[in-house]
Design a protein around this motif. Structure first.
Motif, PDB file in Angstrom:
ATOM      1  N   ARG A  86       0.813  -1.218   0.000  1.00 49.63           N
ATOM      2  CA  ARG A  86       0.000   0.000   0.000  1.00 49.63           C
ATOM      3  C   ARG A  86       0.845   1.267   0.000  1.00 49.63           C
ATOM      4  O   ARG A  86       0.586   2.217   0.736  1.00 49.63           O
ATOM      5  CB  ARG A  86      -0.961   0.008   1.182  1.00 49.63           C
ATOM      6  N   ARG A 146       3.841   1.779   1.076  1.00 49.28           N
ATOM      7  CA  ARG A 146       4.792   1.919   2.178  1.00 49.28           C
ATOM      8  C   ARG A 146       5.728   0.726   2.181  1.00 49.28           C
ATOM      9  O   ARG A 146       5.411  -0.343   1.674  1.00 49.28           O
ATOM     10  CB  ARG A 146       4.054   2.002   3.518  1.00 49.28           C
ATOM     11  N   TYR A 148       7.965  -2.050   4.360  1.00 39.14           N
ATOM     12  CA  TYR A 148       7.991  -2.760   5.631  1.00 39.14           C
ATOM     13  C   TYR A 148       9.261  -3.589   5.682  1.00 39.14           C
ATOM     14  O   TYR A 148       9.605  -4.269   4.713  1.00 39.14           O
ATOM     15  CB  TYR A 148       6.769  -3.672   5.765  1.00 39.14           C
ATOM     16  N   TYR A 194      -2.905  -9.379   7.140  1.00 40.93           N
ATOM     17  CA  TYR A 194      -3.162  -8.091   7.775  1.00 40.93           C
ATOM     18  C   TYR A 194      -4.646  -7.933   8.043  1.00 40.93           C
ATOM     19  O   TYR A 194      -5.495  -8.521   7.390  1.00 40.93           O
ATOM     20  CB  TYR A 194      -2.655  -6.939   6.909  1.00 40.93           C
ATOM     21  N   ASN A 240      -6.746  -2.306  10.304  1.00 42.57           N
ATOM     22  CA  ASN A 240      -5.472  -1.787  10.799  1.00 42.57           C
ATOM     23  C   ASN A 240      -4.342  -2.352   9.935  1.00 42.57           C
ATOM     24  O   ASN A 240      -3.648  -3.274  10.356  1.00 42.57           O
ATOM     25  CB  ASN A 240      -5.280  -2.170  12.270  1.00 42.57           C
ATOM     26  N   GLU A 291      -1.495  -1.255   9.285  1.00 40.71           N
ATOM     27  CA  GLU A 291      -0.153  -0.808   9.673  1.00 40.71           C
ATOM     28  C   GLU A 291       0.711  -1.966  10.161  1.00 40.71           C
ATOM     29  O   GLU A 291       1.922  -1.916  10.050  1.00 40.71           O
ATOM     30  CB  GLU A 291      -0.246   0.253  10.771  1.00 40.71           C
ATOM     31  N   ILE A 292       0.089  -2.995  10.717  1.00 43.71           N
ATOM     32  CA  ILE A 292       0.834  -4.123  11.273  1.00 43.71           C
ATOM     33  C   ILE A 292       0.591  -5.343  10.402  1.00 43.71           C
ATOM     34  O   ILE A 292      -0.552  -5.780  10.222  1.00 43.71           O
ATOM     35  CB  ILE A 292       0.417  -4.395  12.731  1.00 43.71           C
ATOM     36  N   THR A 305       5.839 -10.101  13.112  1.00 40.02           N
ATOM     37  CA  THR A 305       5.110  -8.894  12.712  1.00 40.02           C
ATOM     38  C   THR A 305       6.095  -7.856  12.183  1.00 40.02           C
ATOM     39  O   THR A 305       7.221  -7.763  12.643  1.00 40.02           O
ATOM     40  CB  THR A 305       4.328  -8.288  13.895  1.00 40.02           C
ATOM     41  N   LYS A 329       6.331  -3.684  11.028  1.00 40.92           N
ATOM     42  CA  LYS A 329       5.709  -2.367  11.074  1.00 40.92           C
ATOM     43  C   LYS A 329       6.296  -1.521   9.951  1.00 40.92           C
ATOM     44  O   LYS A 329       7.347  -1.862   9.398  1.00 40.92           O
ATOM     45  CB  LYS A 329       5.974  -1.723  12.435  1.00 40.92           C
ATOM     46  N   PRO A 330       5.651  -0.435   9.589  1.00 41.52           N
ATOM     47  CA  PRO A 330       6.183   0.400   8.501  1.00 41.52           C
ATOM     48  C   PRO A 330       7.599   0.886   8.789  1.00 41.52           C
ATOM     49  O   PRO A 330       7.944   1.210   9.928  1.00 41.52           O
ATOM     50  CB  PRO A 330       5.217   1.582   8.435  1.00 41.52           C
TER      51      PRO A 330
END
Length: 135
Positions: free
Chosen positions: A35, A37, A39, A54, A58, A60-61, A73, A75-76
């Motif tokens: 998306r 970004r 990771y 995902y 949410n 983001e994680i 996991t 994160k960005p």
């Protein structure tokens, strides 16, 4: 009124059922794109396809999984302000404005030396012309 006991399902199993799954390839920097970004993943996954899971509410994680590696996991990736800063130059290498010109200093020294040599030289230009008016 039912006499049978209730069976509760594990919360993690229920959460896994509602996750979305996609496949991504890990680039040379051990990162994946999702998306718009980046990771960060693990270096041992470079060049491999991984499955990401995902929660659509949410995103983001991400949970990254690959056969033979325990899911983890991600994160960005955040690029902090200290990246790409050039280190400060030592004082000897810093630019400074010159006080004088080296060329002009050398020419002035040469001029002073030539004037000194001229004052020390003996001149015979007026020799024999002091007291005689006849030629």
């Amino acid at each position: 009124r039912d006499t049978r006991p209730l069976n509760f399902i594990d919360v993690n199993t229920i959460a896994e059922a509602f996750l979305h799954h996609e496949n991504r390839r890990v680039d040379k920097g051990a990162c994946i794109q999702f998306r718009g970004r980046r990771y960060e993943t693990k270096p041992e996954l470079i060049g491999l396809k991984v499955e990401i899971a995902y929660d659509p509410t949410n995103p983001e994680i991400l949970t990254i999984s690959h056969p033979g590696i325990k899911p983890f996991t991600a994160k960005p990736l955040v690029i902090r302000g200290y990246c790409a800063q050039t280190p400060a130059l030592p004082p000897a290498m810093q630019p400074e404005t010159p006080k004088t010109s080296r060329l002009l200093d050398a020419l002035e020294a040469r001029h002073k030396e030539s004037k000194r040599l001229m004052t020390d030289a003996i001149s015979f230009a007026n020799y024999g012309k002091e007291g005689r008016a006849h030629v």
